[in-house]
Design a protein around this motif. Structure first.
Motif, PDB file in Angstrom:
ATOM      1  N   GLU A 164       0.531  -0.868  -0.035  1.00 26.75           N
ATOM      2  CA  GLU A 164      -0.030  -0.099   0.132  1.00 26.75           C
ATOM      3  C   GLU A 164       0.675   1.209  -0.305  1.00 26.75           C
ATOM      4  OE1 GLU A 164      -3.394   2.245   3.102  1.00 26.75           O
ATOM      5  OE2 GLU A 164      -3.033   0.204   3.353  1.00 26.75           O
ATOM      6  N   VAL A 165       0.236   2.066  -1.181  1.00 29.64           N
ATOM      7  CA  VAL A 165       1.292   3.432  -1.041  1.00 29.64           C
ATOM      8  C   VAL A 165       0.584   4.912  -0.803  1.00 29.64           C
ATOM      9  CG1 VAL A 165       3.187   4.517  -2.283  1.00 29.64           C
ATOM     10  CG2 VAL A 165       2.576   2.717  -2.733  1.00 29.64           C
ATOM     11  N   VAL A 166       0.967   5.568   0.056  1.00 29.96           N
ATOM     12  CA  VAL A 166       0.320   6.683   0.441  1.00 29.96           C
ATOM     13  C   VAL A 166       1.475   7.433   0.117  1.00 29.96           C
ATOM     14  CG1 VAL A 166      -1.929   6.304   1.249  1.00 29.96           C
ATOM     15  CG2 VAL A 166       0.575   6.810   2.548  1.00 29.96           C
ATOM     16  N   ALA A 167       1.186   9.172  -0.417  1.00 28.97           N
ATOM     17  CA  ALA A 167       1.815  10.147  -0.670  1.00 28.97           C
ATOM     18  C   ALA A 167       2.068  11.867  -0.080  1.00 28.97           C
ATOM     19  CB  ALA A 167       2.310  10.344  -2.110  1.00 28.97           C
ATOM     20  N   THR A 168       2.742  12.165   0.184  1.00 29.02           N
ATOM     21  CA  THR A 168       2.836  13.344   0.185  1.00 29.02           C
ATOM     22  C   THR A 168       3.761  15.091  -0.105  1.00 29.02           C
ATOM     23  OG1 THR A 168       2.771  15.979   1.660  1.00 29.02           O
ATOM     24  CG2 THR A 168       4.222  13.935   3.142  1.00 29.02           C
ATOM     25  N   ALA A 169       3.175  14.829  -1.550  1.00 28.34           N
ATOM     26  CA  ALA A 169       4.623  15.319  -2.471  1.00 28.34           C
ATOM     27  C   ALA A 169       5.211  17.035  -1.615  1.00 28.34           C
ATOM     28  CB  ALA A 169       4.101  15.641  -3.781  1.00 28.34           C
ATOM     29  N   GLY A 170       4.237  17.874  -1.075  1.00 29.18           N
ATOM     30  CA  GLY A 170       4.511  18.814  -0.965  1.00 29.18           C
ATOM     31  C   GLY A 170       3.479  19.949  -0.023  1.00 29.18           C
ATOM     32  N   ASP A 171       3.798  20.722   0.484  1.00 27.62           N
ATOM     33  CA  ASP A 171       3.503  22.185   1.894  1.00 27.62           C
ATOM     34  C   ASP A 171       2.433  22.341   1.216  1.00 27.62           C
ATOM     35  OD1 ASP A 171       5.358  21.256   3.420  1.00 27.62           O
ATOM     36  OD2 ASP A 171       6.658  22.522   3.006  1.00 27.62           O
ATOM     37  N   ALA A 172       2.063  23.021  -0.244  1.00 30.06           N
ATOM     38  CA  ALA A 172       1.102  23.686  -0.639  1.00 30.06           C
ATOM     39  C   ALA A 172       0.423  23.003  -0.986  1.00 30.06           C
ATOM     40  CB  ALA A 172       1.734  24.688  -2.054  1.00 30.06           C
ATOM     41  N   ASP A 173      -1.430  23.436  -0.990  1.00 29.39           N
ATOM     42  CA  ASP A 173      -2.482  23.128  -1.754  1.00 29.39           C
ATOM     43  C   ASP A 173      -2.187  22.447  -3.343  1.00 29.39           C
ATOM     44  OD1 ASP A 173      -3.588  22.126   0.449  1.00 29.39           O
ATOM     45  OD2 ASP A 173      -4.852  24.569   0.674  1.00 29.39           O
ATOM     46  N   ASP A 174      -1.714  23.735  -4.563  1.00 29.06           N
ATOM     47  CA  ASP A 174      -1.163  23.488  -5.283  1.00 29.06           C
ATOM     48  C   ASP A 174      -0.046  22.585  -5.429  1.00 29.06           C
ATOM     49  OD1 ASP A 174       0.774  25.718  -5.081  1.00 29.06           O
ATOM     50  OD2 ASP A 174      -0.063  27.086  -5.772  1.00 29.06           O
ATOM     51  N   ASP A 175       0.761  21.719  -4.635  1.00 31.01           N
ATOM     52  CA  ASP A 175       1.821  21.446  -5.598  1.00 31.01           C
ATOM     53  C   ASP A 175       1.484  20.533  -6.217  1.00 31.01           C
ATOM     54  OD1 ASP A 175       3.582  23.282  -4.097  1.00 31.01           O
ATOM     55  OD2 ASP A 175       3.955  21.666  -2.164  1.00 31.01           O
ATOM     56  N   PRO A 176       2.333  19.639  -7.201  1.00 30.35           N
ATOM     57  CA  PRO A 176       2.647  18.920  -7.848  1.00 30.35           C
ATOM     58  C   PRO A 176       2.767  17.112  -7.077  1.00 30.35           C
ATOM     59  CG  PRO A 176       4.423  19.547  -8.435  1.00 30.35           C
ATOM     60  CD  PRO A 176       3.305  20.596  -7.633  1.00 30.35           C
ATOM     61  N   ARG A 177       1.743  16.874  -7.734  1.00 29.47           N
ATOM     62  CA  ARG A 177       0.913  15.352  -6.899  1.00 29.47           C
ATOM     63  C   ARG A 177       1.858  14.025  -7.231  1.00 29.47           C
ATOM     64  NH1 ARG A 177       0.793  17.356  -2.403  1.00 29.47           N
ATOM     65  NH2 ARG A 177      -1.264  19.196  -2.023  1.00 29.47           N
TER      66      ARG A 177
END
Length: 285
Positions: free
Chosen positions: A31-44
């Motif tokens: 199972e994989v989850v992610a967090t790419a950046g701090d801002a809501d509009d950061d690319p995922r």
């Protein structure tokens, strides 16, 4: 098995490598989850569920980050308190914290899916910034270093440095770094500090461009408190942990740092020792 991915949101190569890893892990029934950046509009990361930073570590067995040491530090700050181990894939320049190079990602991901990693705890520095009136201005922790830096280019930062309550030196300099052994190959190294094995329990006090005859690094024990007093009649200084959000500290304020903070758990899937790593990174013979 649940794996969390952290990628440098400003680098397409990091997002792409993380997306490729997510597909490989999914094929391995992880199972994989992610967090790419701090801002809501950061690319995922494509095809991966993104979760808020404050809940990223929930239920994770391990986190894998894709980028340089800055990305690793971000993952470490998400994972230290819940004690989730962090494995780094290096897409930066030197990358002392990230163990895995991009060409070796496949075997590393298989090792993760099979639970084959070793833990390597790295101590952190606990920091408090106190104002002249005794009010706490900020607190935090660092895996690499705490930096106390000047804000006016034309003026020095005037500091008294105390070790466990004893005045050690008056330091006029551009900045002062209090680093862990892990952070000896980061900002402290660029300021002329020594390379220290991360297996050694030590705290480095490194002046940056000091205007004095004494310009050596002082090495303290982790349990010894390093206190940096900002002397009167000067500009405000900035105090930051691992380059994160700085705290403004005016004249009369002081910074205390101890190197016995809760460790960050590094995950290791290879056998590269620290001297070999240093040799490769600097092209030594």
């Amino acid at each position: 098995m649940k794996v969390g991915l952290v990628a440098h949101a400003g680098r397409e190569a990091s997002l792409q490598a993380a997306g490729d890893a997510a597909r490989t892990l999914a094929d391995l029934d992880v199972e994989v989850v992610a967090t790419a950046g701090d801002a809501d509009d950061d690319p995922r990361i494509e095809g991966v569920t993104s979760v808020p930073a404050d809940s990223f570590a929930d239920g994770l067995d391990i986190a894998i980050c894709f980028g340089g040491d800055g990305t690793f530090l971000r993952a470490a700050h998400l994972c230290r308190d819940p004690q989730v181990p962090v494995l780094g894939v290096n897409l930066g320049r030197l990358g002392f914290l990230a163990e895995v190079e991009l060409d070796d990602v496949g075997p590393a991901l298989r090792a993760v899916a099979e639970g084959r990693w070793k833990l390597e705890p790295r101590a952190t520095i606990e920091v408090e910034v106190t104002g002249p009136d005794g009010q706490q201005l900020g607190s935090g922790w660092a895996l690499n270093e705490v930096a106390v830096e000047k804000t006016e280019r034309q003026r020095l930062l005037l500091m008294d440095v105390h070790i466990d309550g004893t005045l050690f030196a008056k330091v006029p300099a551009d900045a002062l770094i209090v680093a862990t052994a892990t952070g000896s190959t980061a900002y402290a190294l660029s300021a002329g500090g020594p390379i220290v094995s991360p297996h050694l329990s030590a705290v480095l006090v490194v002046p940056v461009a000091p205007h004095s005859l004494f310009d050596r690094t002082f090495v303290a024990a982790p349990h010894e408190t390093v206190r940096v007093d900002l002397l009167p009649d000067q500009a405000v200084a900035l105090v930051s942990c691992d380059g994160r959000e700085p705290v403004a500290a005016g004249p009369g304020s002081y910074v205390t740092a101890r190197g016995d903070g809760r460790p960050v758990q590094l995950a290791r899937v290879g056998v590269t020792d620290f001297p070999t790593l240093v040799r490769r990174k600097f092209g030594l013979r």
